[in-house]
Design a protein around this motif. Structure first.
Motif, mmCIF file in Angstrom:
data_model
loop_
_atom_site.group_PDB
_atom_site.id
_atom_site.type_symbol
_atom_site.label_atom_id
_atom_site.label_comp_id
_atom_site.label_asym_id
_atom_site.label_seq_id
_atom_site.Cartn_x
_atom_site.Cartn_y
_atom_site.Cartn_z
ATOM 1 N N ARG A 111 0.830 -1.200 0.000
ATOM 2 C CA ARG A 111 0.000 0.000 0.000
ATOM 3 C C ARG A 111 0.864 1.248 0.000
ATOM 4 O O ARG A 111 1.850 1.324 0.728
ATOM 5 N N GLY A 112 0.535 2.224 -0.833
ATOM 6 C CA GLY A 112 1.291 3.473 -0.866
ATOM 7 C C GLY A 112 2.359 3.506 -1.950
ATOM 8 O O GLY A 112 3.038 4.516 -2.129
ATOM 9 N N TRP A 113 2.519 2.408 -2.704
ATOM 10 C CA TRP A 113 3.624 2.335 -3.675
ATOM 11 C C TRP A 113 3.134 2.284 -5.122
ATOM 12 O O TRP A 113 3.871 1.864 -6.014
ATOM 13 N N SER A 114 1.887 2.706 -5.381
ATOM 14 C CA SER A 114 1.403 2.713 -6.773
ATOM 15 C C SER A 114 2.056 3.866 -7.536
ATOM 16 O O SER A 114 2.647 4.778 -6.936
ATOM 17 N N TYR A 115 1.901 3.847 -8.850
ATOM 18 C CA TYR A 115 2.508 4.897 -9.687
ATOM 19 C C TYR A 115 2.025 6.281 -9.258
ATOM 20 O O TYR A 115 2.835 7.198 -9.082
ATOM 21 N N ASP A 116 0.698 6.428 -9.085
ATOM 22 C CA ASP A 116 0.183 7.753 -8.724
ATOM 23 C C ASP A 116 0.707 8.211 -7.369
ATOM 24 O O ASP A 116 0.911 9.402 -7.146
ATOM 25 N N GLU A 117 0.929 7.242 -6.485
ATOM 26 C CA GLU A 117 1.441 7.633 -5.156
ATOM 27 C C GLU A 117 2.943 7.923 -5.186
ATOM 28 O O GLU A 117 3.449 8.705 -4.369
ATOM 29 N N LEU A 118 3.660 7.336 -6.137
ATOM 30 C CA LEU A 118 5.112 7.599 -6.214
ATOM 31 C C LEU A 118 5.454 8.825 -7.055
ATOM 32 O O LEU A 118 6.512 9.436 -6.874
ATOM 33 N N LEU A 119 4.561 9.171 -7.979
ATOM 34 C CA LEU A 119 4.885 10.283 -8.895
ATOM 35 C C LEU A 119 5.284 11.569 -8.156
ATOM 36 O O LEU A 119 6.278 12.213 -8.538
ATOM 37 N N PRO A 120 4.580 11.954 -7.069
ATOM 38 C CA PRO A 120 5.024 13.167 -6.351
ATOM 39 C C PRO A 120 6.455 13.050 -5.828
ATOM 40 O O PRO A 120 7.161 14.061 -5.721
ATOM 41 N N TYR A 121 6.884 11.824 -5.517
ATOM 42 C CA TYR A 121 8.266 11.659 -5.035
ATOM 43 C C TYR A 121 9.270 11.785 -6.185
ATOM 44 O O TYR A 121 10.372 12.299 -5.995
ATOM 45 N N PHE A 122 8.894 11.303 -7.377
ATOM 46 C CA PHE A 122 9.785 11.540 -8.525
ATOM 47 C C PHE A 122 9.949 13.048 -8.731
ATOM 48 O O PHE A 122 11.054 13.555 -8.905
ATOM 49 N N TYR A 123 8.804 13.763 -8.690
ATOM 50 C CA TYR A 123 8.885 15.221 -8.868
ATOM 51 C C TYR A 123 9.780 15.846 -7.801
ATOM 52 O O TYR A 123 10.529 16.786 -8.059
ATOM 53 N N LYS A 124 9.675 15.314 -6.598
ATOM 54 C CA LYS A 124 10.460 15.867 -5.483
ATOM 55 C C LYS A 124 11.959 15.671 -5.710
ATOM 56 O O LYS A 124 12.789 16.469 -5.280
ATOM 57 N N VAL A 125 12.308 14.575 -6.367
ATOM 58 C CA VAL A 125 13.725 14.287 -6.674
ATOM 59 C C VAL A 125 14.236 15.219 -7.775
ATOM 60 O O VAL A 125 15.373 15.715 -7.734
ATOM 61 N N GLU A 126 13.401 15.510 -8.774
ATOM 62 C CA GLU A 126 13.880 16.059 -10.056
ATOM 63 C C GLU A 126 13.962 17.588 -10.099
ATOM 64 O O GLU A 126 13.071 18.278 -9.593
ATOM 65 N N ARG A 127 14.986 18.076 -10.772
ATOM 66 C CA ARG A 127 15.057 19.508 -11.098
ATOM 67 C C ARG A 127 15.352 19.640 -12.590
ATOM 68 O O ARG A 127 16.452 19.363 -13.056
ATOM 69 N N ASN A 128 14.325 20.098 -13.294
ATOM 70 C CA ASN A 128 14.393 20.192 -14.750
ATOM 71 C C ASN A 128 15.025 21.525 -15.125
ATOM 72 O O ASN A 128 14.399 22.361 -15.756
ATOM 73 N N ARG A 129 16.312 21.721 -14.717
ATOM 74 C CA ARG A 129 16.875 23.050 -14.860
ATOM 75 C C ARG A 129 17.166 23.406 -16.312
ATOM 76 O O ARG A 129 17.068 24.547 -16.720
ATOM 77 N N ASP A 130 17.524 22.404 -17.102
ATOM 78 C CA ASP A 130 17.893 22.712 -18.480
ATOM 79 C C ASP A 130 16.710 22.559 -19.433
ATOM 80 O O ASP A 130 16.898 22.497 -20.650
ATOM 81 N N GLY A 131 15.501 22.485 -18.899
ATOM 82 C CA GLY A 131 14.308 22.423 -19.740
ATOM 83 C C GLY A 131 14.228 21.187 -20.591
ATOM 84 O O GLY A 131 13.710 21.197 -21.701
ATOM 85 N N VAL A 132 14.720 20.057 -20.087
ATOM 86 C CA VAL A 132 14.813 18.872 -20.937
ATOM 87 C C VAL A 132 13.455 18.259 -21.236
ATOM 88 O O VAL A 132 13.209 17.780 -22.335
ATOM 89 N N SER A 133 12.525 18.256 -20.278
ATOM 90 C CA SER A 133 11.199 17.684 -20.536
ATOM 91 C C SER A 133 10.229 18.213 -19.488
ATOM 92 O O SER A 133 10.579 18.325 -18.306
ATOM 93 N N ASP A 134 9.000 18.496 -19.934
ATOM 94 C CA ASP A 134 7.976 18.958 -18.988
ATOM 95 C C ASP A 134 7.575 17.875 -18.012
ATOM 96 O O ASP A 134 6.862 18.129 -17.049
ATOM 97 N N ALA A 135 8.003 16.659 -18.297
ATOM 98 C CA ALA A 135 7.599 15.551 -17.435
ATOM 99 C C ALA A 135 8.206 15.665 -16.041
ATOM 100 O O ALA A 135 7.718 15.055 -15.104
ATOM 101 N N TYR A 136 9.262 16.434 -15.896
ATOM 102 C CA TYR A 136 10.013 16.399 -14.643
ATOM 103 C C TYR A 136 9.581 17.465 -13.649
ATOM 104 O O TYR A 136 9.078 18.527 -14.032
ATOM 105 N N GLY A 137 9.854 17.165 -12.361
ATOM 106 C CA GLY A 137 9.682 18.172 -11.333
ATOM 107 C C GLY A 137 10.641 19.334 -11.589
ATOM 108 O O GLY A 137 11.640 19.188 -12.287
ATOM 109 N N LYS A 138 10.327 20.467 -11.015
ATOM 110 C CA LYS A 138 11.109 21.670 -11.353
ATOM 111 C C LYS A 138 12.120 22.068 -10.286
ATOM 112 O O LYS A 138 13.090 22.745 -10.567
ATOM 113 N N SER A 139 11.872 21.658 -9.032
ATOM 114 C CA SER A 139 12.718 22.228 -7.988
ATOM 115 C C SER A 139 13.308 21.176 -7.047
ATOM 116 O O SER A 139 13.609 21.485 -5.903
#
Ligand SMILES: Cc1cc2nc3c(=O)[nH]c(=O)nc-3n(C[C@H](O)[C@H](O)[C@H](O)COP(=O)(O)OP(=O)(O)OC[C@H]3O[C@@H](n4cnc5c(N)ncnc54)[C@H](O)[C@@H]3O)c2cc1C
Length: 533
Positions: A111-139
């Motif tokens: 419980r708690g490990w589905s794609y929708d539940e993990l996606l916010p954590y991917f965003y939390k990891v990612e910083r799309n500083r070079d504008g590589v893809s809108d798919a990524y978190g920004k900060s």
């Protein structure tokens, strides 16, 4: 000093934990890392990772047992032994995996490990500083960039795959993930952006975080069914640090189960034969070892590749380009990615390709560059089904464990890898490559039938440096940790790293290991907050 949290291992997950748990100045956090500092050229400049690998100062270099499913071949498994762990020596690929992977984890009872539940954590990891893809978190803490200055042969790989029916998809980390693209990497302007860079260095001056390098953990100290401290060697002495909160094991898929076993948690017979008293008998510790089985399909080309430039002059050429533009072959090894369904009825890609505009080979001593100009299109099976194990070989806590991958034990993996290899062969025979490809180098024209391909795999297939799953998360009898990552049978002890993965996902494992660190930290902090009120 008594600590609130002791973290074992400053790798992808451990660095995230060290940052998040020490963000509250009231928490006293100790991070123990066996390796040393990550301030080295071979770590900062991505292509030099070949030198960080096979170097005992930065790589554990674990020897495997002969694998009966691969003609009893052995290999050396690289694992980072340095701040940042494997994220400091990896190939900097950033691949999340797909919705199906994580929804499957949830379906298994996590419980708690589905794609929708993990996606916010991917965003939390990612910083799309070079504008590589809108798919990524920004900060987030980890900068994601497209690699810079890719060879023409890599762009031809995209054309070739398109020609044989696989679309270009620069947003391969968002749904649907299928397609081929130039690699997205954990780099900023050509410099590696490891978990240490993104998470540990910004936190290291906090007064409440102590980082000990060269601290080789022997075992977790367990008293009255509770983890109360950690025993480790440093500077020739054996020390114990105690903790009133939690001990968190983040030593990864080979050493986490080994440390549990040396702490008395694991298969009773193995522990007894090493003279270790069993505290929690659990046959599952060390089992469920998974990899992404891979093979190489290579073609000779009539243009120069990095193979002819793997020398001093090449170093000068690539080094100058790196200094001037922070781009080119110094900043990557493999440069093209493909996520492909081998059969149209599949819901998700079952094969991932690594394309390299150079040619190298697996040897029992690691990867070696070839002399002749060639390109390499390497398929790996995404959600592989073969299972191996880690076992205690010795009572010595510093001896490497036995590692048995059984990498081609499941027929599904063999069939899928053969299908992926055939597609790779078609791509290298496409019109797009025709002006450049002069012939097939591996496996060669002799390999045509299923039996011939299988024989090729048994003699040549290797892993993708993605061992995982040996402290499986779950709610069944084969689980080592709960979905909250708590070790079953012991209080105040969690495993938070890639060893908890129940089923290997469709992608390289750094992204999900960082996410496991983020989610693990959230669960630990939430529980602590509840306990305070
Ligand atoms: C050569 C290589 C290339 C790879 N390429 C990619 C890639 O391009 N993209 C990708 O996504 N993934 C890649 N991976 C895989 C990915 O980097 C790892 O799966 C991921 O980093 C694992 O994270 P982790 O937190 O589980 O463990 P790790 O990052 O390995 O961290 C474990 C840490 O624990 C420490 N430790 C272990 N035992 C002890 C002990 N007894 N005492 C103290 N400390 C200890 C280790 O030294 C290490 O620092 C690659 C891996 C390797 C090795």
């Amino acid at each position: 000093m008594t600590w609130d949290f002791i973290i074992i291992g400053a790798g992808s997950a451990g660095c995230v934990l060290a940052n998040r748990l020490s963000a509250d100045p009231l928490h006293k956090v100790l991070l123990l890392e066996a390796g040393g500092n990550d301030n080295r050229f071979a770590i900062k400049i991505p292509a030099l990772a070949m030198r960080a690998m096979n170097n005992p100062e930065t790589d554990w270099m674990f020897p495997t047992d002969p694998d009966p499913t691969r003609n009893n071949r052995t290999e050396i498994v690289p694992r980072g032994r340095v701040l940042g762990g494997s994220s400091s020596i990896n190939a900097t690929w950033y691949v999340r995996g797909n919705r199906g992977d994580y929804d499957h984890w949830a379906e298994l009872g996590n419980r708690g490990w589905s794609y929708d539940e993990l996606l916010p954590y991917f965003y939390k990891v990612e910083r799309n500083r070079d504008g590589v893809s809108d798919a990524y978190g920004k900060s987030g803490s980890i900068i994601i960039s497209e690699i810079r200055g890719v060879p023409k042969l890599t762009r031809l790989f995209l054309d070739a795959m398109e020609e044989i029916g696989y679309r270009k998809n620069a947003s391969f980390n968002a749904e649907p993930t299928e397609g081929v693209a130039i690699l997205h990497s954990t780099q900023h302007r050509g410099i590696r952006w490891s978990a240490a860079t993104g998470y540990l260095h910004p936190a290291k001056s906090r007064a409440n975080l102590k980082i000990l390098t060269g601290a080789l953990v022997r075992r977790i100290v367990i008293e009255n069914g509770m983890a109360v401290g950690v025993e480790f060697d440093m500077d020739g002495r054996t020390l114990v640090e105690r903790c009133t909160g939690e001990v968190i094991l983040s030593a990864s898929a080979i050493n986490s189960p080994k440390i549990l076993m040396h702490s008395g948690i694991g298969p009773h017979e193995q522990l007894a034969s090493a003279g270790i008293r069993t505290i929690v008998g659990n046959e599952a510790v060390g089992r469920n070892l998974q990899e992404h089985p891979a093979c190489q399909v290579k073609a000779f080309v009539n243009v120069r590749t990095a193979n002819q430039e793997f020398n001093v002059l090449g170093m000068i050429k690539y080094g100058s380009r790196f200094i001037v533009s922070r781009s080119g072959q110094a900043t990557f090894s493999y440069s093209g990615i493909g996520l492909v369904r081998t059969r149209p009825e599949l819901a998700y890609p079952d094969i991932q390709y690594h394309f390299g505009a150079f040619s190298s080979s697996y040897t029992d001593q690691g990867i070696r560059m070839e002399k002749e100009a060639a390109v390499n299109l390497q398929p790996n099976v995404n959600c592989s089904r073969s299972r191996g194990y880690i076992r205690l070989k010795s009572a010595d806590p510093f001896a490497p464990p036995g590692i048995q991958f059984n990498m081609l034990s499941d027929p599904y993996d063999c069939e899928t890898l053969i299908a992926g290899a055939r597609i790779a062969r078609s791509a290298l025979r496409s019109k797009a490559f025709a002006p450049y490809v002069t012939g097939e180098c591996k496996p060669g024209e002799d390999v045509q039938t299923d039996d011939e391909w299988l024989a090729y795999l048994r003699e040549n297939a290797g892993g993708s440096f993605h061992p995982c799953g040996t402290c499986k998360m779950g709610t069944d009898a084969d689980a080592v940790v709960t979905p909250e990552l708590k070790v079953i049978g012991v209080d105040r002890l969690r495993v938070v790293d890639s060893s908890i993965i129940p089923q290997i996902p469709s992608g390289n494992l750094n992204a999900i290991s960082l996410v496991i660190g983020e989610k693990g930290a959230d669960m630990i902090l939430a529980e602590r907050a509840r306990a305070r009120h």
